[in-house]
Design a protein around this motif. Structure first.
Motif, PDB file in Angstrom:
ATOM      1  N   LEU A 185       0.825  -1.210   0.000  1.00  0.00           N
ATOM      2  CA  LEU A 185       0.000   0.000   0.000  1.00  0.00           C
ATOM      3  C   LEU A 185       0.858   1.258   0.000  1.00  0.00           C
ATOM      4  CD1 LEU A 185      -2.854  -1.049   2.433  1.00  0.00           C
ATOM      5  CD2 LEU A 185      -3.022  -0.677  -0.031  1.00  0.00           C
ATOM      6  N   ALA A 186       1.960   1.232   0.721  1.00  0.00           N
ATOM      7  CA  ALA A 186       2.862   2.390   0.737  1.00  0.00           C
ATOM      8  C   ALA A 186       3.421   2.645  -0.660  1.00  0.00           C
ATOM      9  CB  ALA A 186       3.989   2.168   1.742  1.00  0.00           C
ATOM     10  N   VAL A 187       3.771   1.578  -1.364  1.00  0.00           N
ATOM     11  CA  VAL A 187       4.285   1.724  -2.734  1.00  0.00           C
ATOM     12  C   VAL A 187       3.188   2.285  -3.636  1.00  0.00           C
ATOM     13  CG1 VAL A 187       5.032   0.425  -4.776  1.00  0.00           C
ATOM     14  CG2 VAL A 187       6.062  -0.042  -2.553  1.00  0.00           C
ATOM     15  N   LEU A 188       1.984   1.789  -3.490  1.00  0.00           N
ATOM     16  CA  LEU A 188       0.886   2.249  -4.341  1.00  0.00           C
ATOM     17  C   LEU A 188       0.481   3.685  -4.024  1.00  0.00           C
ATOM     18  CD1 LEU A 188      -1.339  -0.951  -4.342  1.00  0.00           C
ATOM     19  CD2 LEU A 188       0.105  -0.109  -6.202  1.00  0.00           C
ATOM     20  N   ASP A 189       0.689   4.126  -2.786  1.00  0.00           N
ATOM     21  CA  ASP A 189       0.313   5.473  -2.380  1.00  0.00           C
ATOM     22  C   ASP A 189       1.349   6.542  -2.733  1.00  0.00           C
ATOM     23  OD1 ASP A 189      -2.122   4.734  -1.355  1.00  0.00           O
ATOM     24  OD2 ASP A 189      -1.414   4.544   0.704  1.00  0.00           O
ATOM     25  N   GLU A 190       2.543   6.130  -3.116  1.00  0.00           N
ATOM     26  CA  GLU A 190       3.610   7.103  -3.395  1.00  0.00           C
ATOM     27  C   GLU A 190       3.219   8.020  -4.547  1.00  0.00           C
ATOM     28  OE1 GLU A 190       7.404   7.057  -2.948  1.00  0.00           O
ATOM     29  OE2 GLU A 190       7.273   5.944  -1.088  1.00  0.00           O
ATOM     30  N   ASP A 191       3.227   9.316  -4.285  1.00  0.00           N
ATOM     31  CA  ASP A 191       2.966  10.303  -5.332  1.00  0.00           C
ATOM     32  C   ASP A 191       4.193  10.439  -6.224  1.00  0.00           C
ATOM     33  OD1 ASP A 191       0.434  10.892  -4.456  1.00  0.00           O
ATOM     34  OD2 ASP A 191       1.084  12.522  -3.148  1.00  0.00           O
ATOM     35  N   LEU A 228       2.566   0.918 -11.179  1.00  0.00           N
ATOM     36  CA  LEU A 228       3.009  -0.467 -11.297  1.00  0.00           C
ATOM     37  C   LEU A 228       2.317  -1.122 -12.481  1.00  0.00           C
ATOM     38  CD1 LEU A 228       2.910  -1.692  -7.594  1.00  0.00           C
ATOM     39  CD2 LEU A 228       4.934  -1.212  -8.962  1.00  0.00           C
ATOM     40  N   LYS A 229       3.066  -1.931 -13.187  1.00  0.00           N
ATOM     41  CA  LYS A 229       2.485  -2.705 -14.279  1.00  0.00           C
ATOM     42  C   LYS A 229       1.723  -3.874 -13.667  1.00  0.00           C
ATOM     43  CE  LYS A 229       6.318  -1.512 -17.249  1.00  0.00           C
ATOM     44  NZ  LYS A 229       7.546  -1.979 -17.873  1.00  0.00           N
ATOM     45  N   PRO A 230       0.718  -4.383 -14.375  1.00  0.00           N
ATOM     46  CA  PRO A 230      -0.065  -5.496 -13.823  1.00  0.00           C
ATOM     47  C   PRO A 230       0.787  -6.697 -13.397  1.00  0.00           C
ATOM     48  CG  PRO A 230      -1.193  -4.593 -15.719  1.00  0.00           C
ATOM     49  CD  PRO A 230       0.161  -3.911 -15.640  1.00  0.00           C
ATOM     50  N   ASN A 231       1.808  -7.037 -14.181  1.00  0.00           N
ATOM     51  CA  ASN A 231       2.632  -8.195 -13.805  1.00  0.00           C
ATOM     52  C   ASN A 231       3.471  -7.915 -12.558  1.00  0.00           C
ATOM     53  OD1 ASN A 231       4.248  -6.415 -15.278  1.00  0.00           O
ATOM     54  ND2 ASN A 231       5.575  -8.036 -16.049  1.00  0.00           N
TER      55      ASN A 231
END
Length: 65
Positions: A27-33, A38-41
């Protein structure tokens, strides 16, 4: 017998904590502005390991009951 059950429950709780920490990191990676999406794979690679670990732990807990 009680010691075996207690050890099994503690091990399962530890594994669930590890999965939780992994999800927090994801979640931290996904929240980084400003970060490239991220690619689907890549997302699948991150999630599949956590999913396997979670499923194995749930199976262990389920067998206890």
């Amino acid at each position: 017998m009680t010691a075996i059950i207690e050890a099994s429950v503690q091990a399962a709780c530890h594994e669930l904590c590890v999965v939780s920490e992994g999800l927090e990191g994801l979640l931290a990676v996904l929240d980084e502005d400003g970060r490239e999406a991220l690619k689907p794979n890549q997302l699948h690679a991150l999630m599949s390991s956590l999913k396997r670990q979670f499923d194995a732990t749930v199976s262990t807990v389920h067998c206890m009951f």
